[in-house]
Enzyme design. Structure first.
Site, PDB file in Angstrom:
ATOM      1  N   SER A 155      37.939 -18.083 -22.208  1.00  0.00           N
ATOM      2  CA  SER A 155      39.074 -17.673 -21.489  1.00  0.00           C
ATOM      3  C   SER A 155      38.874 -16.810 -20.366  1.00  0.00           C
ATOM      4  CB  SER A 155      40.052 -16.965 -22.578  1.00  0.00           C
ATOM      5  OG  SER A 155      41.366 -16.938 -22.119  1.00  0.00           O
ATOM      6  N   ASP A 305      44.623 -17.845 -15.770  1.00  0.00           N
ATOM      7  CA  ASP A 305      43.393 -17.406 -16.075  1.00  0.00           C
ATOM      8  C   ASP A 305      42.315 -18.603 -16.309  1.00  0.00           C
ATOM      9  OD1 ASP A 305      44.263 -18.522 -18.733  1.00  0.00           O
ATOM     10  OD2 ASP A 305      43.063 -16.881 -19.601  1.00  0.00           O
ATOM     11  N   ASP A 307      40.849 -20.616 -18.249  1.00  0.00           N
ATOM     12  CA  ASP A 307      41.147 -21.708 -19.005  1.00  0.00           C
ATOM     13  C   ASP A 307      42.568 -22.104 -18.977  1.00  0.00           C
ATOM     14  OD1 ASP A 307      41.902 -19.745 -20.793  1.00  0.00           O
ATOM     15  OD2 ASP A 307      41.507 -20.663 -22.576  1.00  0.00           O
ATOM     16  N   ASP A 309      45.348 -20.979 -20.067  1.00  0.00           N
ATOM     17  CA  ASP A 309      46.186 -20.676 -21.471  1.00  0.00           C
ATOM     18  C   ASP A 309      47.101 -19.409 -21.124  1.00  0.00           C
ATOM     19  OD1 ASP A 309      44.369 -18.659 -21.746  1.00  0.00           O
ATOM     20  OD2 ASP A 309      44.159 -19.183 -23.866  1.00  0.00           O
TER      21      ASP A 309
END
Length: 589
Positions: A155, A305, A307, A309
């Site tokens: 992440s 960010d 990834d 999410d």
């Protein structure tokens, strides 16, 4: 003889475990690291093998390296083996696990190893096409009715980290009690050798193709009101992550013009050259985006960010740009969605959810629109558990946590920065037709429900061995001797959530209520990094007929109070004398 003076060849449990780990390690780099540990200081070796990375607030994450306290191919294979065992225990007639990965170093290898371990254990695997955003994987698990999913990602963690998130059927993050069950299986799993894995072209492993991504794009586009305004100028950055391709396709499908993209951050880059800490919450990370927004005359600036999410939003403010807090973004989205979609229909109740460390403004917004609100522990696994408990009677409008995570509706059973960004673009376009901005709508909310100022501080610790336990010691010290006052405000109540509270299950969280204007502080250890997190909120209630002058004064009062109590609380938690160990907290940030 002290431990540091023991002979390097002594057959300690750590040495035996390290030798077993080395025999199963297919990676030359981590293998060499293990050889050096075996030949070096026994204390260093013991520290590296004294525990294992665990599932935290949002999956398993940590620095890449050798041994069970680092992310590496051996640990990933052990997690996959444990997941396979747990999936087969369910006796699903058609078990299947979906695997995806981001663009960090080794993510593709970790994903391939996961698939090969599962396939060797006769669990069919669907591989998503290339690096994808995490919400696409969460959606795919639900869309394909898979038994589970694995997303290889760290992440927004620092560039040296990697990790994995495990999803249950329906696309929800792994949660109790299944997470504990899988952890117990991992602890008794022998590291799989190369001969224990299927080949990469095993027929049990299939590629999903682009149709799953297309289905995701159609679903998130459906979050928008048909035929609504789409005129909005967007500045955007994926922060060297994997969000750009999917988000730009989503914008096009929904009818928005392409955004201006920060050129130096547009392509996936695991080295994160302009943002070594690629968290949109970190100071300075959004500076290139806000500069681009100013140069292009954007209406709004959006960042994902790495990834995708999470979503960060920045707005023009008095000739400059400022990032909205996660609470501000969450409350703006809630106000828009509740107002847009009107009253409850067919006896179904509308539900909004946020976490114990998020703003209580959401509760007031929900009440104003006749919707239900509930509060959960930190982490989207708790938000989605609360949503699941009410699925028979409620429709989820929005779930959010202050750390920039939002889920709009039921498209994805996890936070989804891409879906949230589409709805935010819709909101800005709607306001633009009225000659208004996000700042204007935030003013409306504060006039109606009071100024809510929220923020947080982080206290990072240097690497520590298990026996030092700096975060555990910090929480124990806070419980034993909570402050009597913070920044001149009396601490009127201490709520220890260790035994649970109301609808909240037990958690390592302490809440301090303060006198004066309504304010509170929440302290908890991070679930994914070696740091303590301190959250604060201060509220100034609106007077009858409060005008613009009141709003300006109230904001100064709320923000000043919030910052002062946060700083005082962070100093209290980080006090080296309270740590009573060689590990010291850094200056609160």
């Amino acid at each position: 003889m002290t431990s540091s003076a023991r002979p390097a060849g002594r057959a300690t449990p750590a040495r035996r475990r390290a030798a077993e780990w080395l025999a199963a390690d297919p990676d030359p780099e981590t293998g060499a690291e293990l050889q050096a540990l075996l030949a070096g200081d026994p204390v260093d070796l013991e520290r590296r093998f004294e525990g294992r990375l665990a599932f935290g607030t949002a999956g398993m994450r940590g620095p890449m390296g050798a041994g069970p306290l680092r992310m590496n191919r051996v640990l990933v294979r052990m997690v996959a083996a444990a997941l396979a065992e747990r999936v087969l225990q369910e006796r699903d007639e058609q078990p299947r696990v979906v695997v995806g990965y981001d663009a960090r170093h080794r993510s593709d290898l970790f994903a391939a190893d996961t698939a090969r371990v599962l396939a060797a254990r006769q669990v069919p695997v669907t591989m998503l096409p290339g690096p994808v955003p995490t919400p696409v994987l969460a959606f795919a698990v639900k869309h394909l009715d898979a038994s589970a999913g694995v997303m290889v990602t760290a992440s927004h963690n620092p560039r040296a980290d990697n990790g994995c998130k495990v999803y249950r059927r329906g696309g929800r993050q792994l949660a109790a009690p299944v997470d504990a069950e899988i952890s117990r299986i991992i602890d008794r799993t022998v590291p799989p050798a190369e001969s224990d894995l299927a080949s990469g072209d095993d027929p049990q492993i299939t590629d999903a193709g682009d149709d799953v991504v297309e289905a995701y794009l159609e679903a998130v586009s459906g979050l928008l009101a048909p035929g609504g305004p789409r005129s909005v100028r967007i500045a955007y950055t994926p922060l060297h992550g994997v969000g750009a391709s999917t988000f730009l396709r989503a914008l096009s499908l929904a009818g928005f013009d392409p955004p201006s993209v920060v050129a130096g951050q547009a392509e996936p880059d695991p080295d994160f050259p302009t943002a070594p800490f690629p968290n949109p919450e970190e100071t300075g990370v959004l500076d290139p985006l806000m500069q681009l927004a100013a140069e292009t005359g954007a209406d709004v600036a959006l960042a994902h960010d790495p990834d995708a999410d999470r979503l960060a939003v920045a707005v023009p403010c008095g000739g400059r740009w400022r990032p909205l807090t996660g609470d501000e973004t969450g409350c703006l989205l809630a106000e828009h969605l509740l107002r847009r979609d009107g009253a409850e229909q067919d006896g179904r109740h509308r539900l909004v959810i946020n976490t114990v460390v998020s703003s209580r403004l959401l509760r007031s917004i929900a009440a104003d629109h006749g919707a239900d609100w509930t509060e959960t522990l930190t982490g989207f696994k708790w938000i989605m558990a609360a949503r699941s408990q009410r699925a028979a009677s409620h429709d989820l409008v929005l779930g959010y946590e202050e750390a920039l995570g939002y889920a709009v509706g039921d498209v994805v059973s996890d936070k989804d920065g891409i879906g949230a960004a589409l709805v935010m673009a819709e909101l800005v376009a709607d306001l633009k037709t009225e000659g208004r901005t996000l700042s204007d709508l935030l003013d409306d909310l504060h006039r109606r429900h009071g100024v809510h100022a929220s923020g947080q501080r982080s206290i990072r610790f240097e690497s520590a061995s298990r026996d030092e336990q700096p975060m555990e010691r910090a929480m124990a010290a806070l419980r034993e001797a909570p402050p009597a006052e913070l920044a001149g405000a009396e601490v009127t109540a201490v709520h220890d959530l260790a035994a649970g509270s109301g609808d909240l299950p037990p958690a390592d969280v302490v809440v301090l209520e303060l006198s004066g204007i309504e304010s509170r502080v929440i302290v908890r250890p991070s679930g994914t990094e070696l740091k303590m997190k301190v959250y604060g909120e201060a509220v100034v209630a609106p007077p009858a007929g409060g005008g613009g002058e009141w709003l300006r004064t109230a904001r100064v009062e709320a923000r000043t109070t919030m910052a002062a109590v946060l700083d005082a609380a962070a100093r209290h938690v980080a006090d080296p004398e309270r740590q009573r160990s060689g590990t010291r907290g850094r200056t609160p940030q």
